[in-house]
Design an enzyme around this catalytic site. Structure first.
Site, mmCIF file in Angstrom:
data_model
loop_
_atom_site.group_PDB
_atom_site.id
_atom_site.type_symbol
_atom_site.label_atom_id
_atom_site.label_comp_id
_atom_site.label_asym_id
_atom_site.label_seq_id
_atom_site.Cartn_x
_atom_site.Cartn_y
_atom_site.Cartn_z
ATOM 1 N N TYR A 44 10.705 -16.074 60.199
ATOM 2 C CA TYR A 44 10.028 -14.961 60.879
ATOM 3 C C TYR A 44 8.617 -15.359 61.287
ATOM 4 O O TYR A 44 8.005 -16.268 60.710
ATOM 5 C CB TYR A 44 9.984 -13.712 59.995
ATOM 6 C CG TYR A 44 9.098 -13.807 58.770
ATOM 7 C CD1 TYR A 44 7.784 -13.363 58.798
ATOM 8 C CD2 TYR A 44 9.604 -14.309 57.575
ATOM 9 C CE1 TYR A 44 6.975 -13.432 57.672
ATOM 10 C CE2 TYR A 44 8.815 -14.385 56.435
ATOM 11 C CZ TYR A 44 7.497 -13.949 56.485
ATOM 12 O OH TYR A 44 6.710 -14.027 55.368
ATOM 13 N N LYS B 135 2.251 -6.196 61.469
ATOM 14 C CA LYS B 135 2.845 -7.474 61.086
ATOM 15 C C LYS B 135 4.129 -7.771 61.851
ATOM 16 O O LYS B 135 4.338 -8.886 62.330
ATOM 17 C CB LYS B 135 3.121 -7.500 59.584
ATOM 18 C CG LYS B 135 3.754 -8.807 59.097
ATOM 19 C CD LYS B 135 3.939 -8.805 57.588
ATOM 20 C CE LYS B 135 4.570 -10.108 57.104
ATOM 21 N NZ LYS B 135 4.731 -10.131 55.617
ATOM 22 N N HIS B 136 5.012 -6.776 61.965
ATOM 23 C CA HIS B 136 6.348 -7.006 62.529
ATOM 24 C C HIS B 136 6.521 -6.443 63.945
ATOM 25 O O HIS B 136 7.097 -7.101 64.812
ATOM 26 C CB HIS B 136 7.410 -6.399 61.605
ATOM 27 C CG HIS B 136 7.418 -6.978 60.225
ATOM 28 N ND1 HIS B 136 7.832 -8.264 59.964
ATOM 29 C CD2 HIS B 136 7.062 -6.445 59.028
ATOM 30 C CE1 HIS B 136 7.734 -8.507 58.660
ATOM 31 N NE2 HIS B 136 7.261 -7.418 58.069
ATOM 32 N N HIS C 195 11.906 0.647 54.400
ATOM 33 C CA HIS C 195 10.902 -0.404 54.217
ATOM 34 C C HIS C 195 10.345 -0.812 55.573
ATOM 35 O O HIS C 195 9.160 -0.722 55.814
ATOM 36 C CB HIS C 195 11.523 -1.602 53.491
ATOM 37 C CG HIS C 195 10.542 -2.699 53.195
ATOM 38 N ND1 HIS C 195 10.878 -3.817 52.463
ATOM 39 C CD2 HIS C 195 9.239 -2.871 53.541
ATOM 40 C CE1 HIS C 195 9.817 -4.614 52.353
ATOM 41 N NE2 HIS C 195 8.812 -4.068 53.016
#
Length: 399
Positions: free
Chosen positions: A81, A134-135, A70
């Site tokens: 987060y 995004k991360h 994922h």
């Protein structure tokens, strides 16, 4: 108390901006009480790293014996987060993840991602782009300023390499299978059974998630990291989240259809105890792993535990199969018994192997035993030999 601020200031003044210049004395992420900004040697404020995996059974996504990747997420130390932290790092415009990785020569990595990093319903590229933008842009030690000579998107390339390398060390399906937890349309399991099987291998509690049918669909592993994330000095920690499944009646449903492969022949192999197993094998691509051991074979045929598993092609050849990687065909040296894959090995000089779809074992002359002189660890690449002449015994499995 460890004075991280002073240490990092001294590194900066010395001009040490490369990740591998970080001193060994750097503390673990989330262990420092003093906020640290713009550090290339300490993940802050997102010091809890999660490696997350999917089990998508409907529609079936990815191999039917593999939890797919994922993402790799940098969470805050308390479990929250941040997202899309540095827009200037994002892959955007006409650029794609595939084109970025290809530009850095990471074709093996891209092939691996195409197999294990799957988007439910298709369009893997959009999932990869989403995960990095995004991360990945929230990992401060991947800042362009942390590279001694930065090339555009080099940090994105490193993000994908680290994500896949971390995923390769966490064979969720195999850990569950070893505990008797396998996909079934009738059998159910308790949350305690599933968590215990994974915790036994990981060493710390993990997070599991179920869908609205109380069917297992995701597993998360938590880490702290020492120094730059590029060094991959991850330390396992307990889950920061409470698992979302019911206490009992958890389904582990089989994937309704596996990735399509073309059936081309029948192979008979013999186990080390002499029992004969027959199954229909496929001409397809996959990884080669070692039973009872972490890591996998890389493109030169050696055993490696840190990095990207090579994608092997199992190619029908008469009554058996050839193995091939991006380096070339594979063969077993007739004198030493060592396995290797190289561009100098041709279809005529490549070894013909046996393969059994039931056990997934690769055999040579009916023997499924393989061995090595030592266990692979760190950056060591270890030769693998046919037979059990060496101290570390295992089978090679293609899947």
């Amino acid at each position: 108390m460890f004075n991280l601020v002073i240490l990092l200031q001294s590194l900066a003044s010395a001009g040490l901006r490369d990740a591998f210049s970080c001193p060994l004395s750097i503390p673990l992420s989330c262990s420092n009480s003093t906020p640290v900004a713009d550090s290339c040697c300490f993940e802050y404020p997102n010091g809890a790293i999660l490696q997350t995996q999917f089990w998508d059974y409907s529609p079936a996504t990815g191999p039917d014996d593999l939890f797919t990747l994922h993402g790799l997420w940098p969470d805050t130390c308390s479990g929250g987060y941040n997202q899309y932290c540095n827009p200037s790092w994002e892959i955007s415009g006409s650029d794609s993840v595939s084109s970025v990785l290809t530009s850095f020569g990471e074709t093996d990595l891209l092939t691996t991602m195409q197999r294990v990093w799957k988007n439910l319903g298709g369009d893997d590229e959009s999932l990869w782009l989403h995960e990095y933008n995004k991360h990945g842009t929230c990992m401060n030690t991947l800042s362009p300023s942390c590279y001694s000579s930065y090339t555009q998107y080099e940090n994105a390339k490193d993000f994908f390499k680290i994500a896949v390398a971390t995923y390769n060390k966490l064979p969720t399906y195999e850990w569950l299978k070893a505990a008797g937890i396998t996909p079934s349309t009738t059998q159910t399991y308790t949350k305690l059974q599933i968590e215990a099987a994974l915790t036994k291998n990981y060493g710390h509690s993990v997070y599991i998630s179920c869908d609205s049918s109380n069917a297992l669909n995701e597993v998360w592993y938590f880490y702290h990291v020492q120094g730059s994330i590029m060094n991959q000095n991850f330390v396992s920690i307990d889950s920061l989240n409470t698992s979302g499944c019911s206490a009992s009646g958890i389904k582990f449903l089989p994937k309704t259809s596996s990735a399509s492969t073309k059936t081309t022949g029948t192979t008979t192999t013999k186990t080390t105890t002499g029992a004969t197993t027959t199954g229909t094998a496929s001409s397809s691509t996959g990884f080669v792993t070692l039973t009872g051991n972490s890591g996998c074979l890389i493109s030169n045929g050696k055993w490696y535990t840190t990095g990207t598993c090579a994608t092997f092609t199992l190619e029908a050849a008469g009554s058996g199969y050839r193995l091939k990687t991006s380096k070339g065909y594979c063969s077993v040296d007739t004198s030493s018994g060592a396995l290797s894959c190289a561009s100098t090995i041709t279809t005529t000089t490549a070894t013909i192997f046996g393969y059994d779809t039931s056990s997934k074992a690769i055999s040579l002359s009916g023997n499924t035993a393989w061995s090595a002189a030592s266990t692979a660890s760190g950056s060591a690449q270890v030769l693998v030999y046919a037979g059990n002449s060496y101290s570390v015994d295992f089978q090679l499995q293609f899947s």
